[in-house]
Scaffold this motif. Structure first.
Motif, short mmCIF file in Angstrom:
data_model
loop_
_atom_site.label_atom_id
_atom_site.label_comp_id
_atom_site.label_asym_id
_atom_site.label_seq_id
_atom_site.Cartn_x
_atom_site.Cartn_y
_atom_site.Cartn_z
N ARG A 110 -26.21 98.78 53.19
CA ARG A 110 -24.83 98.92 52.72
C ARG A 110 -23.83 98.10 53.52
O ARG A 110 -22.70 97.87 53.06
CB ARG A 110 -24.45 100.42 52.78
N SER A 112 -21.50 95.36 55.00
CA SER A 112 -20.87 94.27 54.24
C SER A 112 -20.07 93.35 55.16
O SER A 112 -19.52 93.78 56.18
CB SER A 112 -19.93 94.88 53.19
N ASP A 142 -25.96 90.73 53.72
CA ASP A 142 -25.46 90.67 52.34
C ASP A 142 -25.23 89.24 51.86
O ASP A 142 -24.62 89.04 50.80
CB ASP A 142 -24.18 91.50 52.20
N ASP A 157 -22.10 92.89 38.02
CA ASP A 157 -23.37 93.36 37.48
C ASP A 157 -23.40 93.11 35.98
O ASP A 157 -22.48 92.49 35.40
CB ASP A 157 -23.59 94.84 37.83
N VAL A 163 -20.54 94.43 42.01
CA VAL A 163 -21.74 95.04 42.58
C VAL A 163 -21.35 95.86 43.81
O VAL A 163 -20.31 95.66 44.42
CB VAL A 163 -22.79 93.98 42.95
N ARG A 164 -22.21 96.79 44.17
CA ARG A 164 -21.95 97.64 45.34
C ARG A 164 -21.97 96.80 46.61
O ARG A 164 -22.67 95.79 46.69
CB ARG A 164 -23.03 98.71 45.44
N GLY A 169 -26.88 96.09 47.01
CA GLY A 169 -26.13 95.88 45.78
C GLY A 169 -26.40 94.55 45.12
O GLY A 169 -26.18 94.39 43.90
N ASP A 172 -28.36 94.11 41.81
CA ASP A 172 -27.72 94.32 40.51
C ASP A 172 -26.89 93.11 40.08
O ASP A 172 -26.27 93.14 39.00
CB ASP A 172 -26.79 95.55 40.57
#
Length: 372
Positions: A110, A112, A142, A157, A163-164, A169, A172
């Motif tokens: 997660r 970023s 990332d 996405d 995207v997350r 992420g 996606d």
């Protein structure tokens, strides 16, 4: 005699600027007629903002940006005003660094680089026409996607939604729309100071080599490697840039690739970028002796760090070099090396580094022949 003092930091005791000042002070004590110029250096990692601001007379600015997991953090960038436009200096570890996340909170899927994008944007808004991004020490994997999003690039996405955040992420990601890139950033010249040549993916890539130290499990390493490969494929299709085999693309969790793909950055060895920024070759041309060093002179110092950069540049200019350092386990051929530990012992080298370095410089200067 004209003496150029160009050290890196003595980690844990002195910044590069403090080390340069200590050497200059001690040298002047024994040879007051010498002209001593101080130019603190860095290798593009931690301490680069401080070194360039000190060497070029710039300023430090603090801003609030997104941390690796989205929490706000206070981060610093450097701004150096010069002919032809201001230079912004950004250390990505200030905003997206592993040191900002406690071990129990590390989340490699997660994390970023959005905060790094925030810093680049802040430097641009402050007037920078060129930005040096120092990449290393990241909590992220990332591919620079968070940075791109902060600067206005849409990573979408299949449903057209962003995207997350984080590497997970990216799985996606359906398309990239760079049309919203901030107009000031479009005109920006970007260099990235990078001291690794890892590719983006594969056994030597960002996820495999650096993911575990960021808390990634073996399964998460595989996922992140697949996510970065997918990002590279979409970048190639939508932006026409191939970062898949680019040396250095895997630096800082793939931020090297992102800087090239999204901002047209040039990846360069960190110490070379810093030496160019301070005009070291021109300074050497008017010097009779250069003094460099760092806290611990070891084998890595001779591979892409400040001492090796100064040695190579000085040799090309025909200028002799002295090394003053905290301790050493290597001795470059033909280069005198003097250490705080050998002269004063470990305790004083650590607890009284500034005055010890002054005294060491004074002693070395006193032993030089009066003519230089």
């Amino acid at each position: 005699m004209r003496v150029l003092v160009a050290p890196d930091k003595f980690r844990g005791t002195l910044s590069a600027a403090q080390a340069a000042a200590a050497v200059a002070t001690g040298w002047a004590r024994s040879r007051p007629d010498d002209v001593v110029e101080q130019v603190p250096l860095a290798d593009g990692g931690e301490g680069t903002v401080d070194a360039l601001v000190a060497a070029l007379g710039g300023e430090r600015r603090r801003v609030r940006v997104a941390g690796p997991l989205g929490d706000p953090v206070e981060a610093t960038f450097g701004l150096v005003h010069r002919a032809g436009g201001a230079l912004g200096v950004v250390e990505m570890a200030e905003a997206s660094g592993l040191a900002l996340v406690s071990e129990s909170r590390r989340d490699p899927l997660r994390a970023s680089t959005r905060g790094t994008g925030d810093l680049i944007l802040a430097a641009t808004r402050a007037g920078a026409s060129e930005v040096l991004v120092c990449i290393g020490g990241s909590a992220t994997t990332d591919g620079g996607a968070g940075m791109a999003a902060a600067l206005g690039i849409a990573l979408l996405d299949a449903g057209g939604l962003p995207v997350r955040p984080g590497g997970e992420g990216l799985l996606d990601l359906a398309r990239i729309d760079a049309g919203g890139l901030d107009r000031r950033v479009r005109r920006l010249r970007v260099q990235a100071a990078c001291d690794v040549d890892n590719p983006l993916t594969g056994p030597h890539g960002a996820a495999y080599v650096f993911g575990p130290q960021k808390g990634a499990s073996p399964q998460e390493v595989l996922l992140l490697d697949r996510a970065l490969a997918h990002l590279a494929a979409v970048i190639h299709r939508d932006l026409g840039i191939d970062v898949r085999a680019l040396p250095g693309a895997g630096a800082a969790g793939g931020l090297g690739a992102g800087l090239v793909a999204f901002l047209g950055a040039r990846l360069r060895r960190g110490v070379e970028v810093v030496m160019d920024a301070v005009g070291l070759p021109a300074r050497l041309e008017r010097s009779d002796l250069v003094i460099t060093g760092e806290g611990a002179l070891d084998a890595s110092s001779l591979r892409g760090k400040v001492p090796s950069g100064v040695l190579e540049t000085a040799r090309a200019a025909g200028v002799p070099v002295l090394v003053l350092c905290g301790r050493t386990d290597v001795r470059p051929e033909g280069v005198p090396v003097h250490t705080l530990v050998e002269r004063f012992g470990v305790e004083r080298a650590m607890s009284d580094a500034r005055r010890a370095l002054e005294d060491l410089a004074a002693e070395v200067a006193e032993r030089l022949p009066s003519g230089g």
